[in-house]
Scaffold this active site. Structure first.
Site, PDB file in Angstrom:
ATOM      1  N   ASN A   7       0.876  -1.169   0.000  1.00 43.48           N
ATOM      2  CA  ASN A   7       0.000   0.000   0.000  1.00 43.48           C
ATOM      3  C   ASN A   7       0.920   1.229   0.000  1.00 43.48           C
ATOM      4  O   ASN A   7       1.434   1.607   1.058  1.00 43.48           O
ATOM      5  CB  ASN A   7      -0.876  -0.057   1.259  1.00 43.48           C
ATOM      6  N   ARG A  91      -2.193  -2.199  -3.728  1.00 40.00           N
ATOM      7  CA  ARG A  91      -3.412  -1.411  -3.539  1.00 40.00           C
ATOM      8  C   ARG A  91      -3.302  -0.177  -4.436  1.00 40.00           C
ATOM      9  O   ARG A  91      -2.330   0.584  -4.334  1.00 40.00           O
ATOM     10  CB  ARG A  91      -3.523  -0.988  -2.078  1.00 40.00           C
ATOM     11  N   HIS A 180     -12.622   2.754  -0.443  1.00 32.88           N
ATOM     12  CA  HIS A 180     -12.603   1.698   0.592  1.00 32.88           C
ATOM     13  C   HIS A 180     -13.160   0.381   0.058  1.00 32.88           C
ATOM     14  O   HIS A 180     -13.679  -0.438   0.825  1.00 32.88           O
ATOM     15  CB  HIS A 180     -13.472   2.079   1.828  1.00 32.88           C
ATOM     16  N   LEU A 207     -16.014   2.832   9.380  1.00 34.79           N
ATOM     17  CA  LEU A 207     -15.763   4.094  10.079  1.00 34.79           C
ATOM     18  C   LEU A 207     -14.346   4.115  10.644  1.00 34.79           C
ATOM     19  O   LEU A 207     -14.032   3.384  11.591  1.00 34.79           O
ATOM     20  CB  LEU A 207     -16.782   4.267  11.222  1.00 34.79           C
ATOM     21  N   ARG A 239     -12.234  15.217   7.141  1.00 38.17           N
ATOM     22  CA  ARG A 239     -12.937  15.588   5.900  1.00 38.17           C
ATOM     23  C   ARG A 239     -14.363  16.033   6.207  1.00 38.17           C
ATOM     24  O   ARG A 239     -15.052  15.419   7.034  1.00 38.17           O
ATOM     25  CB  ARG A 239     -12.991  14.412   4.929  1.00 38.17           C
ATOM     26  N   GLU A 383      -8.158  -5.356   5.163  1.00 38.35           N
ATOM     27  CA  GLU A 383      -7.964  -4.940   3.770  1.00 38.35           C
ATOM     28  C   GLU A 383      -6.783  -5.666   3.127  1.00 38.35           C
ATOM     29  O   GLU A 383      -6.831  -6.030   1.955  1.00 38.35           O
ATOM     30  CB  GLU A 383      -7.788  -3.422   3.699  1.00 38.35           C
TER      31      GLU A 383
HETATM   32  P1  ADP Z   1      -7.713   4.547   8.866  1.00 36.51           P
HETATM   33  O1  ADP Z   1      -8.881   5.136   8.131  1.00 36.51           O
HETATM   34  O2  ADP Z   1      -6.532   5.462   8.943  1.00 36.51           O
HETATM   35  O3  ADP Z   1      -7.391   3.126   8.471  1.00 36.51           O
HETATM   36  P2  ADP Z   1      -8.652   3.321  11.321  1.00 36.51           P
HETATM   37  O4  ADP Z   1      -9.635   2.408  10.670  1.00 36.51           O
HETATM   38  O5  ADP Z   1      -7.449   2.735  11.960  1.00 36.51           O
HETATM   39  O6  ADP Z   1      -8.213   4.487  10.377  1.00 36.51           O
HETATM   40  O7  ADP Z   1      -9.475   4.146  12.421  1.00 36.51           O
HETATM   41  C1  ADP Z   1      -8.877   5.163  13.182  1.00 36.51           C
HETATM   42  C2  ADP Z   1      -9.940   5.723  14.126  1.00 36.51           C
HETATM   43  O8  ADP Z   1     -10.370   4.669  15.006  1.00 36.51           O
HETATM   44  C3  ADP Z   1      -9.424   6.851  14.982  1.00 36.51           C
HETATM   45  O9  ADP Z   1     -10.400   7.895  15.054  1.00 36.51           O
HETATM   46  C4  ADP Z   1      -9.292   6.183  16.331  1.00 36.51           C
HETATM   47  O10 ADP Z   1      -9.460   7.078  17.398  1.00 36.51           O
HETATM   48  C5  ADP Z   1     -10.441   5.197  16.304  1.00 36.51           C
HETATM   49  N1  ADP Z   1     -10.248   4.165  17.329  1.00 36.51           N
HETATM   50  C6  ADP Z   1      -9.303   3.205  17.396  1.00 36.51           C
HETATM   51  N2  ADP Z   1      -9.414   2.494  18.556  1.00 36.51           N
HETATM   52  C7  ADP Z   1     -10.438   3.050  19.249  1.00 36.51           C
HETATM   53  C8  ADP Z   1     -11.057   2.794  20.517  1.00 36.51           C
HETATM   54  N3  ADP Z   1     -10.620   1.810  21.306  1.00 36.51           N
HETATM   55  N4  ADP Z   1     -12.110   3.560  20.887  1.00 36.51           N
HETATM   56  C9  ADP Z   1     -12.540   4.562  20.095  1.00 36.51           C
HETATM   57  N5  ADP Z   1     -12.012   4.858  18.902  1.00 36.51           N
HETATM   58  C10 ADP Z   1     -10.989   4.121  18.463  1.00 36.51           C
END
Ligand code: ADP
Length: 400
Positions: A7, A91, A180, A207, A239, A383
């Site tokens: 990636n 990717r 995604h 999300l 965003r 992914e």
């Molecule tokens: P990306 O889109 O960069 O792949 P991720 O899928 O890793 O992102 O998601 C990141 C988000 O997930 C961040 O907002 C992070 O705060 C949230 N997150 C990760 N672990 C937790 C948790 N235990 N409780 C609440 N939010 C979380």
């Protein structure tokens, strides 16, 4: 067969080595600061051995060479020779309208990706540079491009058309593409397997820092929240998501931004970060809410409200819904966000179990009550595994 999943961004390159026979991740790593001073590679095997090196990587080629060195490292690698890599899965952000599924990479595929680079100017140059370097450094190793957009290519024209002149769509390919895709594909396939029904109407809520929702009917995407770029749709970490384009022009003039600045502003300074004026990270926002921060609470409420509205509209698009699935860092981990989204959803046939929602669980976690007509569950995305599966399938088919 071992699949190297890559990636690549413009200045970083994340990778995983996956043994596809038993779908296990052997190691993962990241090269940072490609093309800059102070480059580094960090790699960790599944059993915790680490490889770290500070070395400048002027281009993606040096980055790939460093990755290969790390993969075969005697102490901290996972294979003894590069010949143990059966295929590489790349990717790639954007397929344009040229591809409807993943493809085995050849010169023509690279040429088409270059033609489509203008559709994803932030990501495509890094994706393409990495593909070219890999082909140079690993000649003879089959490579597959797995696009973020192709899962959504089954959307009908009525879903992907914007209300713009048809000739503008035709000439410049301005339309909804969705992103995604590897995650939506992986999660919807796993959800379909779990539901075991011949027909299914599923809403996937991915999300994370970037967030998107898709409506999947009988395994095929019929609509999604991201658009021409990943900026459309939900209120995300940084965003804005959906916004009146005239408000953008108004802000651009008031804040003395160039058009490029305005797009950057909407991508990087808005969303939950913008509303809270605190942070984009859900964990930081949840802590701030506990401490009484009202703007943080508003940011998360607005994001949740947008998700709820998309679920409602996609339920209408699907003609009903059998399952709502949460995935991504927030979808998998934030019971707070899920609670806000799932409140007052009985009208849709959802009996959400708010107590179960607070429990932590590994893997698929059912959050709806047994009597709920609509099943709601968490299903962790993967992914890289999705890319590795696609790569292995295509390479096997190509050899036949
Ligand atoms: P990306 O889109 O960069 O792949 P991720 O899928 O890793 O992102 O998601 C990141 C988000 O997930 C961040 O907002 C992070 O705060 C949230 N997150 C990760 N672990 C937790 C948790 N235990 N409780 C609440 N939010 C979380």
């Amino acid at each position: 067969m071992n699949i190297l999943v890559i990636n690549a961004g413009s200045s970083s390159l994340k990778y995983q080595l996956i043994d596809i026979a038993n779908e296990t991740m052997l190691l993962k790593g990241i090269c940072d600061r490609i093309g800059m001073k102070g480059g580094s590679i960090n790699q960790k095997t599944a059993d915790g051995r680490q490889f770290r090196l500070e070395e400048d990587m002027p281009t993606h080629k040096e980055a790939i060479e460093l990755v290969l060195k790390a993969l075969v490292d005697k102490e901290a690698g996972a294979i003894s020779s590069v010949s143990e890599i059966g295929a590489v899965g790349h990717r790639v952000l954007h397929s344009g309208e040229d591809f409807h599924s993943s493809v085995v990479i050849d010169d023509e595929v690279v040429r088409i990706c270059e033609k489509n680079a203008e559709l994803g100017p932030l990501h495509m140059p890094g994706n393409i540079a990495c593909i070219k370097s890999c082909r140079e450094v690993m000649p003879g190793v089959p490579m597959v491009a797995v696009f973020d957009t192709t899962f959504h290519s089954t959307m009908p024209p009525k879903a992907f058309m914007y209300g713009i002149p048809y000739s503008v769509y035709q000439q410049y390919k301005v339309r909804k593409y969705g992103f995604h895709g590897t995650s939506h594909k992986f999660v919807s396939e796993e959800a379909v397997k779990f539901l075991g029904a011949e027909h299914s109407r599923i809403i996937i809520c991915h999300l994370g820092n970037g967030s998107s929702i898709s409506a999947v009917k009988d395994g095929k995407c019929i609509d999604t929240s991201m658009g021409f770029t990943p900026l459309e749709g939900l209120i995300m970490g940084t965003r804005s998501g959906d916004i009146d384009p005239a408000a953008v022009e108004f802000m651009r003039a008031k804040l003395s931004m160039t058009p490029e600045d305005a797009v950057q502003f909407l991508n990087k300074k808005c969303g939950m970060l913008g509303i809270s004026e605190l942070d984009s990270d859900m964990r930081v926002l949840e802590k701030a809410i506990e401490e009484g921060n009202e703007k943080a609470a508003l940011a998360v409420e607005a994001a949740a409200y947008r998700i709820k509205k998309y679920i409602g509209s996609f339920a209408a698009a699907l003609g009903g819904v059998d399952a709502i699935v949460f995935t991504g860092g927030i979808g998998e981990n934030s019971s707070y966000m899920r609670k806000l989204v799932m409140q007052d959803m009985e009208y849709l046939g959802v009996e959400f179990d708010f107590d179960e929602n607070e429990k932590r669980a590994e893997g698929l976690h059912m959050l709806s009550k047994s009597e709920s007509y609509v099943k709601v569950f968490v299903l962790p995305t993967n992914e890289e595994l999705s890319i590795a599966r696609e790569t292995a399938q295509l390479v096997a088919a190509d050899k036949k």
